[in-house]
Design an enzyme around this catalytic site. Structure first.
Site, PDB file in Angstrom:
ATOM      1  N   CYS A  49      -9.357 -89.479 -48.442  1.00  0.00           N
ATOM      2  CA  CYS A  49      -8.899 -88.928 -49.942  1.00  0.00           C
ATOM      3  C   CYS A  49     -10.436 -89.019 -50.599  1.00  0.00           C
ATOM      4  O   CYS A  49     -11.388 -88.258 -50.276  1.00  0.00           O
ATOM      5  CB  CYS A  49      -8.056 -89.490 -50.551  1.00  0.00           C
ATOM      6  SG  CYS A  49      -7.365 -88.574 -51.873  1.00  0.00           S
ATOM      7  N   HIS A  50     -10.460 -89.657 -51.508  1.00  0.00           N
ATOM      8  CA  HIS A  50     -11.490 -89.798 -52.266  1.00  0.00           C
ATOM      9  C   HIS A  50     -12.549 -90.983 -51.677  1.00  0.00           C
ATOM     10  O   HIS A  50     -13.825 -91.098 -52.604  1.00  0.00           O
ATOM     11  CB  HIS A  50     -11.300 -89.994 -53.853  1.00  0.00           C
ATOM     12  CG  HIS A  50     -10.986 -88.817 -54.516  1.00  0.00           C
ATOM     13  ND1 HIS A  50      -9.736 -88.299 -54.624  1.00  0.00           N
ATOM     14  CD2 HIS A  50     -11.556 -87.897 -55.624  1.00  0.00           C
ATOM     15  CE1 HIS A  50      -9.303 -87.336 -55.150  1.00  0.00           C
ATOM     16  NE2 HIS A  50     -10.655 -87.347 -55.968  1.00  0.00           N
ATOM     17  N   CYS A  93      15.693-105.555 -48.845  1.00  0.00           N
ATOM     18  CA  CYS A  93      15.793-105.790 -50.282  1.00  0.00           C
ATOM     19  C   CYS A  93      17.291-105.403 -50.543  1.00  0.00           C
ATOM     20  O   CYS A  93      18.175-105.995 -50.426  1.00  0.00           O
ATOM     21  CB  CYS A  93      15.041-104.715 -50.995  1.00  0.00           C
ATOM     22  SG  CYS A  93      14.673-105.197 -52.818  1.00  0.00           S
ATOM     23  N   HIS A  94      17.700-104.323 -51.418  1.00  0.00           N
ATOM     24  CA  HIS A  94      19.113-104.120 -51.730  1.00  0.00           C
ATOM     25  C   HIS A  94      19.769-103.037 -50.738  1.00  0.00           C
ATOM     26  O   HIS A  94      20.906-103.143 -50.919  1.00  0.00           O
ATOM     27  CB  HIS A  94      18.906-103.195 -52.976  1.00  0.00           C
ATOM     28  CG  HIS A  94      18.661-103.930 -54.333  1.00  0.00           C
ATOM     29  ND1 HIS A  94      17.357-104.465 -54.722  1.00  0.00           N
ATOM     30  CD2 HIS A  94      19.583-104.382 -55.246  1.00  0.00           C
ATOM     31  CE1 HIS A  94      17.410-104.968 -55.938  1.00  0.00           C
ATOM     32  NE2 HIS A  94      18.438-105.247 -56.014  1.00  0.00           N
TER      33      HIS A  94
END
Length: 387
Positions: A119-120, A312-313
């Protein structure tokens, strides 16, 4: 053989995915990864930015996760690392003005070691004088700087474009992470055994941002076919995600994350086609656990003994599917009630980056556990990265 090691050059408001995906993917493959930032020490944090292309003429930006550094910039010895990664975002704009940064990157170039920039990040390469006569790509607005620095510009046909020229690997945006990471693994001397596994990701609105994209692109980089689906949505539609972070409150904070584009339609899923299932966390599992079609699909994977990974959930879905009885598993601590009531033996996630395998099931508590989580899922799938 010594373990491969890579350093990631960080800065405030680097792009969220562009630091965390390679950081955790490479660790899952067995690579040692240090993350450093000029002026900061190990344990300090860098702010990140979520960049997305939308209806506007350029990308939008919101705040991402807080990224914790693992080493101190002033103590880095380039000779001890096998490669360096330059994430994109806004950080490279100011890092490219830092002589210590340019010196560090130059040492990797002089040694012919892999430099992977996305990218940058290529602004740093241009400032360091490392692109003259080299083929490279980047996010399109970086084109003028690269051409002025003497690069042979490769126009990205899509935002997933990646180019390898000798030890230099460049990518346009995080959409190209699968190839970008694959090229880096290859440059480090890595080979992948048993690629081509077919994995189904069970997505939903406001799933956790990292918990879908890190395992998704980590597996794609190994040659896996990953289909992302969501009930009541079709291929090409997107799911918004949530950035869940730990910022000193009694529970996690939430910010808007990236939008994830689905690449398959839930109603077209053929269970027999897939080798494994992955369930991200976040808030999506709360409502996915109420969908009878989701429950039926999860039961099929578990009853067939196919690899299932849930984080996680996500274990709220497993609990609702009544497939945890007699299993040993963990989850985000607030989900302990669901897990225990479903008949599982609770494994305390201490520290939070722990992941556990019980037969065909891998569980983890939260996104800090991705390296163990993805690595253990790879093992169940029979995938191995060798260096």
């Amino acid at each position: 053989m010594a373990r491969k090691s890579v350093v990631i050059l960080c800065g405030d408001f680097m792009e969220d995915y562009e630091v965390m995906v390679p950081f955790q993917a490479l660790q899952a493959y067995g690579v040692s990864v240090d993350a450093v930032c000029p002026g900061k020490k190990a344990g300090d944090k860098c702010s990140t930015a979520i960049h997305q292309l939308s209806r506007h003429q350029t990308y939008s930006e919101t705040r991402g996760h807080n990224f914790t550094l693992t080493a101190t910039f002033d103590e880095i010895d380039a000779s001890k690392y096998d490669g360096i990664i330059l994430p994109g975002g806004r950080a490279p704009e100011y890092l490219a003005m830092n002589e210590s940064v340019l010196s560090l990157v130059g040492k990797f170039s002089d040694a012919g070691k892999p430099i992977a920039s996305i990218c940058h990040g290529q602004l740093i390469l241009a400032a360091a004088g490392l692109v003259k006569g080299r083929q490279c790509t980047a996010f399109p607005p970086v084109k003028p700087a690269l051409i002025a620095a003497g690069a042979q510009w490769v126009e990205p046909k899509t935002m997933a474009e990646c180019v390898a020229d000798g030890n230099l690997i460049t990518g346009a945006t995080y959409e190209g992470h699968p190839e970008f990471i694959h090229l880096l693994v290859k440059a480090l001397g890595g080979t992948v055994s048993n690629p081509g596994r077919r994995i189904l990701f069970l997505c939903g609105d406001f799933m956790e941002d990292y918990e879908v994209m890190v395992p998704l692109q980590s597996l794609q980089a190994l040659g896996c076919q990953v289909d992302t689906v969501c009930p009541k949505k079709r291929e090409g539609e997107s799911c918004p995600t949530a950035v869940h972070d730990f910022e000193g409150d009694q529970t996690y904070s939430e910010k808007p994350g990236h939008d994830v584009v689905l690449n398959y339609t839930f109603e077209d899923v053929n269970f027999d086609y897939y080798n494994g299932l992955l369930i991200p966390g976040g808030r999506a599992p709360e409502y996915l656990a109420l969908d009878g079609r989701v429950i039926s699909l999860v039961k099929k994977f578990m009853n067939a003994g196919k690899p299932v990974a849930s984080i996680c959930h996500g274990q709220q879905v497993l609990a609702a599917a009544d497939v945890l009885k007699g299993r040993r598993c963990t989850a985000y601590p607030a989900v302990k009630l669901n897990v225990v009531l479903a008949g599982a033996a609770w494994l305390e996630p201490d520290p939070i980056h722990r992941a556990f395998t019980d037969r065909n099931l891998v569980t983890a508590a939260a996104w800090p556990g991705h390296p163990e989580f993805v690595s253990q899922f790879m093992e169940l799938l029979g995938i191995k990265v060798s260096f």
